[in-house]
Design a protein around this motif. Structure first.
Motif, PDB file in Angstrom:
ATOM      1  N   LYS B   7      28.059  27.911  45.614  1.00  0.00           N
ATOM      2  CA  LYS B   7      28.993  26.492  46.196  1.00  0.00           C
ATOM      3  C   LYS B   7      29.393  26.206  47.553  1.00  0.00           C
ATOM      4  O   LYS B   7      30.432  27.351  47.418  1.00  0.00           O
ATOM      5  N   TYR B   8      28.939  25.441  48.188  1.00  0.00           N
ATOM      6  CA  TYR B   8      29.406  25.749  49.773  1.00  0.00           C
ATOM      7  C   TYR B   8      30.775  24.915  49.649  1.00  0.00           C
ATOM      8  O   TYR B   8      30.801  23.844  51.341  1.00  0.00           O
ATOM      9  N   ASP B   9      31.196  24.922  48.714  1.00  0.00           N
ATOM     10  CA  ASP B   9      32.801  23.831  48.643  1.00  0.00           C
ATOM     11  C   ASP B   9      34.097  24.687  49.131  1.00  0.00           C
ATOM     12  O   ASP B   9      35.223  24.576  48.485  1.00  0.00           O
ATOM     13  N   GLU B  10      34.069  26.543  48.513  1.00  0.00           N
ATOM     14  CA  GLU B  10      34.643  26.806  48.222  1.00  0.00           C
ATOM     15  C   GLU B  10      34.692  28.102  49.894  1.00  0.00           C
ATOM     16  O   GLU B  10      34.211  27.644  50.615  1.00  0.00           O
ATOM     17  N   VAL B  11      35.108  29.360  49.503  1.00  0.00           N
ATOM     18  CA  VAL B  11      35.671  30.055  50.307  1.00  0.00           C
ATOM     19  C   VAL B  11      34.988  31.568  49.747  1.00  0.00           C
ATOM     20  O   VAL B  11      35.435  31.869  48.720  1.00  0.00           O
ATOM     21  N   GLY B  12      34.712  32.251  50.803  1.00  0.00           N
ATOM     22  CA  GLY B  12      34.369  33.499  50.271  1.00  0.00           C
ATOM     23  C   GLY B  12      33.537  33.918  49.610  1.00  0.00           C
ATOM     24  O   GLY B  12      32.315  33.200  49.118  1.00  0.00           O
ATOM     25  N   LEU B  13      34.273  34.663  48.582  1.00  0.00           N
ATOM     26  CA  LEU B  13      33.543  34.975  47.516  1.00  0.00           C
ATOM     27  C   LEU B  13      33.166  34.222  46.419  1.00  0.00           C
ATOM     28  O   LEU B  13      31.993  34.160  45.401  1.00  0.00           O
ATOM     29  N   ASN B  14      33.950  33.678  46.101  1.00  0.00           N
ATOM     30  CA  ASN B  14      34.245  31.883  45.421  1.00  0.00           C
ATOM     31  C   ASN B  14      33.002  31.511  45.682  1.00  0.00           C
ATOM     32  O   ASN B  14      32.984  30.650  44.970  1.00  0.00           O
ATOM     33  N   ARG B  15      32.047  31.536  46.422  1.00  0.00           N
ATOM     34  CA  ARG B  15      30.973  30.546  46.732  1.00  0.00           C
ATOM     35  C   ARG B  15      29.792  31.579  46.014  1.00  0.00           C
ATOM     36  O   ARG B  15      29.178  30.589  45.070  1.00  0.00           O
ATOM     37  N   PHE B  16      29.745  32.811  45.703  1.00  0.00           N
ATOM     38  CA  PHE B  16      29.037  33.058  44.677  1.00  0.00           C
ATOM     39  C   PHE B  16      29.943  32.910  43.364  1.00  0.00           C
ATOM     40  O   PHE B  16      28.460  33.858  42.304  1.00  0.00           O
ATOM     41  N   PHE B  17      31.054  33.630  42.841  1.00  0.00           N
ATOM     42  CA  PHE B  17      31.966  34.028  41.643  1.00  0.00           C
ATOM     43  C   PHE B  17      32.135  32.646  41.821  1.00  0.00           C
ATOM     44  O   PHE B  17      33.284  32.307  42.102  1.00  0.00           O
ATOM     45  N   GLY B  18      33.196  32.940  40.666  1.00  0.00           N
ATOM     46  CA  GLY B  18      33.939  32.127  39.209  1.00  0.00           C
ATOM     47  C   GLY B  18      35.420  32.872  40.154  1.00  0.00           C
ATOM     48  O   GLY B  18      34.785  33.678  40.625  1.00  0.00           O
ATOM     49  N   PRO B  19      36.745  32.441  40.661  1.00  0.00           N
ATOM     50  CA  PRO B  19      37.794  32.902  40.826  1.00  0.00           C
ATOM     51  C   PRO B  19      37.908  33.891  40.261  1.00  0.00           C
ATOM     52  O   PRO B  19      38.214  34.952  41.595  1.00  0.00           O
ATOM     53  N   LEU B  20      37.902  34.502  39.192  1.00  0.00           N
ATOM     54  CA  LEU B  20      38.863  36.003  39.400  1.00  0.00           C
ATOM     55  C   LEU B  20      37.626  36.795  38.645  1.00  0.00           C
ATOM     56  O   LEU B  20      37.826  37.702  39.219  1.00  0.00           O
ATOM     57  N   GLU B  21      36.483  36.382  38.947  1.00  0.00           N
ATOM     58  CA  GLU B  21      34.883  37.420  39.357  1.00  0.00           C
ATOM     59  C   GLU B  21      35.557  38.184  40.667  1.00  0.00           C
ATOM     60  O   GLU B  21      35.424  38.700  41.215  1.00  0.00           O
ATOM     61  N   ALA B  22      35.537  36.922  41.627  1.00  0.00           N
ATOM     62  CA  ALA B  22      35.417  36.920  42.780  1.00  0.00           C
ATOM     63  C   ALA B  22      36.338  38.034  43.263  1.00  0.00           C
ATOM     64  O   ALA B  22      36.344  38.948  43.333  1.00  0.00           O
ATOM     65  N   LYS B  23      37.433  37.999  42.805  1.00  0.00           N
ATOM     66  CA  LYS B  23      39.380  38.449  42.675  1.00  0.00           C
ATOM     67  C   LYS B  23      38.700  40.313  42.293  1.00  0.00           C
ATOM     68  O   LYS B  23      38.890  41.003  42.650  1.00  0.00           O
ATOM     69  N   ILE B  24      37.767  40.472  40.991  1.00  0.00           N
ATOM     70  CA  ILE B  24      37.120  41.601  40.582  1.00  0.00           C
ATOM     71  C   ILE B  24      36.395  42.489  41.308  1.00  0.00           C
ATOM     72  O   ILE B  24      36.656  43.379  41.697  1.00  0.00           O
ATOM     73  N   MET B  25      35.860  41.785  41.494  1.00  0.00           N
ATOM     74  CA  MET B  25      34.081  41.933  42.866  1.00  0.00           C
ATOM     75  C   MET B  25      35.200  42.937  43.631  1.00  0.00           C
ATOM     76  O   MET B  25      34.206  43.730  44.117  1.00  0.00           O
ATOM     77  N   GLU B  26      35.969  42.363  44.214  1.00  0.00           N
ATOM     78  CA  GLU B  26      36.999  42.635  45.404  1.00  0.00           C
ATOM     79  C   GLU B  26      37.480  43.150  45.150  1.00  0.00           C
ATOM     80  O   GLU B  26      37.344  45.038  46.005  1.00  0.00           O
ATOM     81  N   LEU B  27      37.962  43.731  44.091  1.00  0.00           N
ATOM     82  CA  LEU B  27      39.070  44.926  44.020  1.00  0.00           C
ATOM     83  C   LEU B  27      37.505  46.452  43.344  1.00  0.00           C
ATOM     84  O   LEU B  27      37.861  47.648  44.003  1.00  0.00           O
ATOM     85  N   LEU B  28      36.613  45.533  43.284  1.00  0.00           N
ATOM     86  CA  LEU B  28      35.598  47.036  42.552  1.00  0.00           C
ATOM     87  C   LEU B  28      34.836  46.770  44.044  1.00  0.00           C
ATOM     88  O   LEU B  28      34.076  48.432  43.863  1.00  0.00           O
ATOM     89  N   TRP B  29      34.386  46.832  45.434  1.00  0.00           N
ATOM     90  CA  TRP B  29      34.119  46.551  46.182  1.00  0.00           C
ATOM     91  C   TRP B  29      34.934  47.833  46.790  1.00  0.00           C
ATOM     92  O   TRP B  29      34.794  48.593  48.070  1.00  0.00           O
ATOM     93  N   GLU B  30      36.960  47.923  46.585  1.00  0.00           N
ATOM     94  CA  GLU B  30      37.376  49.184  47.973  1.00  0.00           C
ATOM     95  C   GLU B  30      37.465  50.241  46.579  1.00  0.00           C
ATOM     96  O   GLU B  30      36.470  51.305  47.998  1.00  0.00           O
ATOM     97  N   GLN B  31      37.086  49.982  45.657  1.00  0.00           N
ATOM     98  CA  GLN B  31      36.634  51.615  44.844  1.00  0.00           C
ATOM     99  C   GLN B  31      36.342  51.348  42.905  1.00  0.00           C
ATOM    100  O   GLN B  31      36.697  49.941  42.877  1.00  0.00           O
ATOM    101  N   GLU B  32      36.194  52.347  42.522  1.00  0.00           N
ATOM    102  CA  GLU B  32      35.295  52.633  41.484  1.00  0.00           C
ATOM    103  C   GLU B  32      36.709  52.293  40.851  1.00  0.00           C
ATOM    104  O   GLU B  32      37.989  53.067  40.937  1.00  0.00           O
ATOM    105  N   ARG B  33      36.666  50.988  39.460  1.00  0.00           N
ATOM    106  CA  ARG B  33      37.705  51.232  38.687  1.00  0.00           C
ATOM    107  C   ARG B  33      37.713  50.840  37.099  1.00  0.00           C
ATOM    108  O   ARG B  33      36.628  50.995  36.589  1.00  0.00           O
ATOM    109  N   SER B  34      38.889  51.266  37.056  1.00  0.00           N
ATOM    110  CA  SER B  34      38.719  51.420  34.815  1.00  0.00           C
ATOM    111  C   SER B  34      38.987  49.859  34.872  1.00  0.00           C
ATOM    112  O   SER B  34      39.396  49.088  34.934  1.00  0.00           O
TER     113      SER B  34
END
Lengths: 137, 137
Positions: B7-34
């Motif tokens: 989605k080339y009207d979006e920013v950052g990872l939101n281009r590939f994911f929905g907004p919530l999905e993107a936030k979750i991916m970001e957290l999990l790229w920091e470290q493995e989490r439950s």
DNA sequence: ACAACACACTACAAATTGTAGTGTATTAAC
DNA sequence: GTTAATACACTACAATTTGTAGTGTGTTGT
């Protein structure tokens, strides 16, 4: 122009449009047509309702990719851009977006992809960069 | 990996994911989490239901971007690729797709887009081109 | 005056994403 | 050992996008 979604698992114009939308755009890039004309063309392949075609065509007007021109009783529709210009613009947007969103991370892989497709591309790019540097000085 | 929408009207990872999905991916790229840990992190910004987070995380597993690892009572989640690798892969896919879908029509505009990037990227480009040419000979 | 046509308005279905309830099974605590 | 908390599965609903199509309205041409 609110086309801003690129589906890179699809083919051709389906990357930018839904399948029916894409077929309609294709027909209108051939020549300006009325709803009826588009519907009859599509109907040759597979039965399709007049209203279905109308709805989708009007949505494409709403998205800013088609324009309506009143002619007598009905209207004629045509794309606001040539197919080439449309694809060029979208490609540029996507590329800019990739570059200024993810910068250095992607550039190498863009070059890899370019090389795989066409070796002469590297020369072209090299020339462009050289020229750019001259302009700056 | 069925991520194939840019989605080339979006920013950052939101281009590939929905907004919530993107936030979750970001957290999990920091470290493995439950799930619980992710939910609590997100909850700090804005109240969010545990089940909501769980559903989205499981969907991301279904899409092949996350993996689940059982640990004691619960599970820990981590991306199958590093963030960099993910972005590289997707960028490469998109670029290849543009090039072999629309060929010569887009090349110059991709080059144009590349020209508009900053100096350090231009230098990187030059280096990469040089390197690719050496590989050939 | 009536029939055919162009079109507006409305609505529904599937898919995607965010949202969250209920139910179940396992763990932990008393 | 029964109860309570926890992790999770299953299910469902809303908004959005795209394809689908019905009904209603107004104009046209005969």
């Amino acid at each position: 122009m609110d086309i801003n979604n690129f589906k890179y698992d699809e083919v051709g114009l389906n990357r930018f449009f839904g399948p029916l939308e894409a077929k309609i755009m294709e027909l209108l890039w051939e020549q300006e047509r009325s709803i009826k004309e588009v519907q009859q063309r599509l109907d040759q392949d597979k039965p399709i309702n007049f209203n279905t075609v109308m709805t989708v065509m009007n949505r494409l007007v709403g998205k800013g990719v088609l324009k309506k021109r009143i002619q007598g009783r009905g209207s004629l529709f045509h794309p606001v851009q040539s197919k080439e210009d449309f694809i060029k613009d979208q490609s540029k947007k996507i590329t800019e977006n990739l570059l200024d969103g993810f910068g250095g991370v992607v550039i190498n892989h863009m070059l890899d992809a370019m090389e795989e497709v066409d070796q002469t591309l590297l020369d072209k790019l090299e020339q462009k960069i050289k020229q750019l540097k001259e302009d700056k000085s």
